[in-house]
Write a protein that holds these residues in place. Structure first.
Motif, mmCIF file in Angstrom:
data_model
loop_
_atom_site.group_PDB
_atom_site.id
_atom_site.type_symbol
_atom_site.label_atom_id
_atom_site.label_comp_id
_atom_site.label_asym_id
_atom_site.label_seq_id
_atom_site.Cartn_x
_atom_site.Cartn_y
_atom_site.Cartn_z
ATOM 1 N N GLN A 12 20.414 -5.424 13.106
ATOM 2 C CA GLN A 12 20.714 -6.515 11.940
ATOM 3 C C GLN A 12 21.473 -5.826 10.816
ATOM 4 O O GLN A 12 21.711 -4.461 11.028
ATOM 5 C CB GLN A 12 19.521 -7.106 11.228
ATOM 6 N N ASN A 13 21.681 -6.461 9.627
ATOM 7 C CA ASN A 13 22.220 -5.737 8.762
ATOM 8 C C ASN A 13 21.468 -5.264 7.646
ATOM 9 O O ASN A 13 21.734 -4.684 6.470
ATOM 10 C CB ASN A 13 23.296 -6.886 7.704
ATOM 11 N N LEU A 14 20.302 -4.913 7.929
ATOM 12 C CA LEU A 14 19.058 -4.269 7.224
ATOM 13 C C LEU A 14 19.131 -2.795 7.694
ATOM 14 O O LEU A 14 19.410 -2.314 8.696
ATOM 15 C CB LEU A 14 17.754 -5.059 7.346
ATOM 16 N N SER A 15 18.738 -1.991 6.695
ATOM 17 C CA SER A 15 18.290 -0.520 7.093
ATOM 18 C C SER A 15 17.160 -0.123 6.207
ATOM 19 O O SER A 15 16.757 -0.970 5.304
ATOM 20 C CB SER A 15 19.590 0.432 6.864
ATOM 21 N N ALA A 16 16.719 0.944 6.605
ATOM 22 C CA ALA A 16 15.392 1.522 6.018
ATOM 23 C C ALA A 16 15.447 3.013 5.813
ATOM 24 O O ALA A 16 16.176 3.692 6.631
ATOM 25 C CB ALA A 16 14.259 1.129 6.756
ATOM 26 N N SER A 17 14.752 3.580 4.918
ATOM 27 C CA SER A 17 14.875 4.973 4.567
ATOM 28 C C SER A 17 13.306 5.349 4.250
ATOM 29 O O SER A 17 12.751 4.539 3.678
ATOM 30 C CB SER A 17 15.711 5.345 3.721
ATOM 31 N N ARG A 18 13.206 6.654 4.525
ATOM 32 C CA ARG A 18 12.019 7.264 4.025
ATOM 33 C C ARG A 18 12.013 8.507 3.229
ATOM 34 O O ARG A 18 12.029 9.641 3.861
ATOM 35 C CB ARG A 18 10.881 7.706 5.305
ATOM 36 N N PRO A 19 12.579 8.629 2.129
ATOM 37 C CA PRO A 19 12.979 9.933 1.176
ATOM 38 C C PRO A 19 11.770 10.625 1.008
ATOM 39 O O PRO A 19 11.840 11.920 0.851
ATOM 40 C CB PRO A 19 13.655 9.339 0.136
ATOM 41 N N GLN A 20 10.576 10.202 0.860
ATOM 42 C CA GLN A 20 9.465 10.992 0.662
ATOM 43 C C GLN A 20 8.247 10.646 1.712
ATOM 44 O O GLN A 20 8.284 9.443 2.244
ATOM 45 C CB GLN A 20 9.091 10.641 -0.743
ATOM 46 N N ASP A 21 7.329 11.259 1.547
ATOM 47 C CA ASP A 21 6.059 11.106 2.693
ATOM 48 C C ASP A 21 5.517 9.711 2.601
ATOM 49 O O ASP A 21 5.157 8.992 3.296
ATOM 50 C CB ASP A 21 5.167 12.005 2.475
ATOM 51 N N ARG A 22 5.335 9.365 1.159
ATOM 52 C CA ARG A 22 4.768 8.008 1.099
ATOM 53 C C ARG A 22 5.397 6.815 0.460
ATOM 54 O O ARG A 22 5.065 5.975 -0.529
ATOM 55 C CB ARG A 22 3.189 8.302 0.056
ATOM 56 N N GLN A 23 6.754 7.045 0.484
ATOM 57 C CA GLN A 23 7.850 5.868 0.211
ATOM 58 C C GLN A 23 8.576 5.654 1.144
ATOM 59 O O GLN A 23 9.169 6.235 2.275
ATOM 60 C CB GLN A 23 8.599 6.720 -0.845
ATOM 61 N N GLY A 63 12.203 10.780 6.703
ATOM 62 C CA GLY A 63 13.550 10.676 7.644
ATOM 63 C C GLY A 63 13.688 10.201 8.847
ATOM 64 O O GLY A 63 14.552 10.156 9.670
ATOM 65 N N GLN A 64 12.669 9.763 9.641
ATOM 66 C CA GLN A 64 12.322 9.205 11.049
ATOM 67 C C GLN A 64 12.233 7.815 10.635
ATOM 68 O O GLN A 64 10.995 7.144 10.254
ATOM 69 C CB GLN A 64 11.221 10.016 11.448
ATOM 70 N N ILE A 65 13.275 7.097 11.109
ATOM 71 C CA ILE A 65 13.160 5.782 11.103
ATOM 72 C C ILE A 65 13.544 4.972 12.618
ATOM 73 O O ILE A 65 14.502 5.488 13.126
ATOM 74 C CB ILE A 65 14.202 5.110 10.279
ATOM 75 N N SER A 66 12.730 4.012 12.976
ATOM 76 C CA SER A 66 13.121 3.244 14.234
ATOM 77 C C SER A 66 13.247 2.025 14.092
ATOM 78 O O SER A 66 12.456 1.358 13.245
ATOM 79 C CB SER A 66 11.933 3.856 15.256
ATOM 80 N N SER A 67 14.399 1.433 14.590
ATOM 81 C CA SER A 67 14.582 0.097 14.268
ATOM 82 C C SER A 67 14.447 -0.779 15.368
ATOM 83 O O SER A 67 14.602 -0.491 16.622
ATOM 84 C CB SER A 67 16.237 -0.050 13.973
ATOM 85 N N GLU A 68 13.724 -2.000 15.138
ATOM 86 C CA GLU A 68 13.286 -2.920 16.461
ATOM 87 C C GLU A 68 14.284 -3.789 16.409
ATOM 88 O O GLU A 68 14.412 -4.461 17.791
ATOM 89 C CB GLU A 68 11.777 -3.432 16.057
ATOM 90 N N VAL A 69 14.996 -4.365 15.534
ATOM 91 C CA VAL A 69 15.866 -5.595 15.362
ATOM 92 C C VAL A 69 17.238 -5.086 14.872
ATOM 93 O O VAL A 69 17.239 -4.832 13.722
ATOM 94 C CB VAL A 69 15.273 -6.669 14.720
ATOM 95 N N ASN A 89 1.094 11.508 5.374
ATOM 96 C CA ASN A 89 1.945 11.563 6.395
ATOM 97 C C ASN A 89 1.642 10.104 7.174
ATOM 98 O O ASN A 89 1.197 10.138 8.335
ATOM 99 C CB ASN A 89 1.632 12.718 7.337
ATOM 100 N N PRO A 90 1.685 8.959 6.187
ATOM 101 C CA PRO A 90 1.194 7.799 7.127
ATOM 102 C C PRO A 90 2.314 7.232 8.022
ATOM 103 O O PRO A 90 3.412 7.443 7.912
ATOM 104 C CB PRO A 90 1.089 6.979 5.735
ATOM 105 N N ASN A 91 2.102 6.410 8.956
ATOM 106 C CA ASN A 91 2.863 5.527 9.507
ATOM 107 C C ASN A 91 3.197 4.176 8.856
ATOM 108 O O ASN A 91 2.374 3.582 8.617
ATOM 109 C CB ASN A 91 2.544 5.317 11.009
ATOM 110 N N LEU A 92 4.459 4.067 8.563
ATOM 111 C CA LEU A 92 5.094 3.067 7.739
ATOM 112 C C LEU A 92 5.675 2.025 8.455
ATOM 113 O O LEU A 92 6.635 2.372 9.241
ATOM 114 C CB LEU A 92 5.434 3.330 6.348
ATOM 115 N N TYR A 93 5.671 0.603 8.056
ATOM 116 C CA TYR A 93 6.289 -0.203 8.947
ATOM 117 C C TYR A 93 6.824 -1.266 7.903
ATOM 118 O O TYR A 93 5.994 -1.642 6.746
ATOM 119 C CB TYR A 93 5.123 -1.147 9.579
ATOM 120 N N TRP A 94 7.830 -1.990 8.382
ATOM 121 C CA TRP A 94 8.398 -3.030 7.593
ATOM 122 C C TRP A 94 8.506 -4.337 8.529
ATOM 123 O O TRP A 94 9.160 -4.363 9.631
ATOM 124 C CB TRP A 94 9.905 -2.977 7.097
ATOM 125 N N TYR A 95 7.849 -5.335 7.925
ATOM 126 C CA TYR A 95 7.569 -6.574 8.935
ATOM 127 C C TYR A 95 8.241 -7.713 8.151
ATOM 128 O O TYR A 95 8.500 -7.580 6.693
ATOM 129 C CB TYR A 95 6.300 -7.227 8.995
#
Lengths: 113, 115
Positions: free
Chosen positions: B62-73, B54-60, B30-36
């Motif tokens: 743009q035409n990028l998106s993120a997903s978290r299909p598994q706990d550590r991915q 499944g919990q994603i927050s966007s800061e900016v 259950n890590p907190n994960l980030y994309w920079y």
């Protein structure tokens, strides 16, 4: 607006001397300040964290100071070595209520043998 | 100990092509994960963070998106890349999230060049 500034000019020093890097910030009340090392083409590596109620923290040849009145942190590397050459980033964290850490652009350090 | 894997290391993609960057974490749950994203001469810019599956927050926006299909991915995607998407992308893990007093553990990064 919130701003964090590090000297954009590279710092060149002689081996064995103490390197001092500066991190200044404005319009921000950080709870924690962090320092990272980043080598070219690599991700940053965490070095030290200092809290707002701490004046100084040391780790081996590294020393960090944190002055919340001056809104400044100093990062010292004593007895510097060519292997210390890298870019050093500072970063600020709020205590709570947000998920944003702000990073400085970093200062490049060159240590000459 | 915790380790973070990120791939690929470098990527050259044409404008308008899709993107998928993957990041996995080992040694924690259950890590907190980030994309920079890091542009030359600029500080790291937070793109997305996730506190759980499944919990994603966007800061900016743009035409990028993120997903978290598994706990550590954690996956960073785009349907159509722009030239301005070029940069150095970093996945990171932080114990306890922002403001808890720990540093980030970063992956080795992906150098993306959009041509």
């Amino acid at each position: 607006s919130q701003k964090i500034e590090q000297n954009s000019e590279a710092l060149n020093i002689q081996e064995g001397k103490t390197a001092t890097l500066t991190c200044n910030y404005t319009n921000y009340s950080p709870a924690y300040l962090q320092w990272y090392r980043q080598d070219p083409g690599r991700g940053p590596v965490f070095l030290l964290l200092i809290r707002e109620n701490e004046k100084e923290k040391r780790k081996e040849r590294l020393k960090v100071t944190f002055d919340t009145t001056l809104k400044q942190s100093l990062f010292h590397i004593t007895a510097s070595q060519p292997a210390d050459s890298a870019t050093y980033l500072c970063a600020l964290d709020k205590r709570a209520g947000g998920f944003k850490t702000i990073f400085g652009a970093g200062t490049r350090l060159f240590v000459k043998a | 100990s915790q380790t973070i894997h990120q791939w690929p290391a470098t990527l050259v993609q044409p404008v308008g092509s899709p993107l998928s960057l993957e990041c996995t974490v080992e040694g924690t749950s259950n890590p907190n994960l980030y994309w920079y994203r890091q542009a030359a001469g600029r500080g790291l810019q937070l793109l997305f963070y996730s506190v759980g599956i499944g919990q994603i927050s966007s800061e900016v926006p743009q035409n990028l998106s993120a997903s978290r299909p598994q706990d550590r991915q954690f996956i960073l995607s785009s349907k159509k890349l722009l030239l301005s998407d070029s940069g150095f992308y970093l996945c990171a893990w932080k114990e306890g999230g922002v403001g808890v007093g720990y540093g980030y553990t970063f992956g080795s990064g992906t150098r993306l060049t959009v041509v």
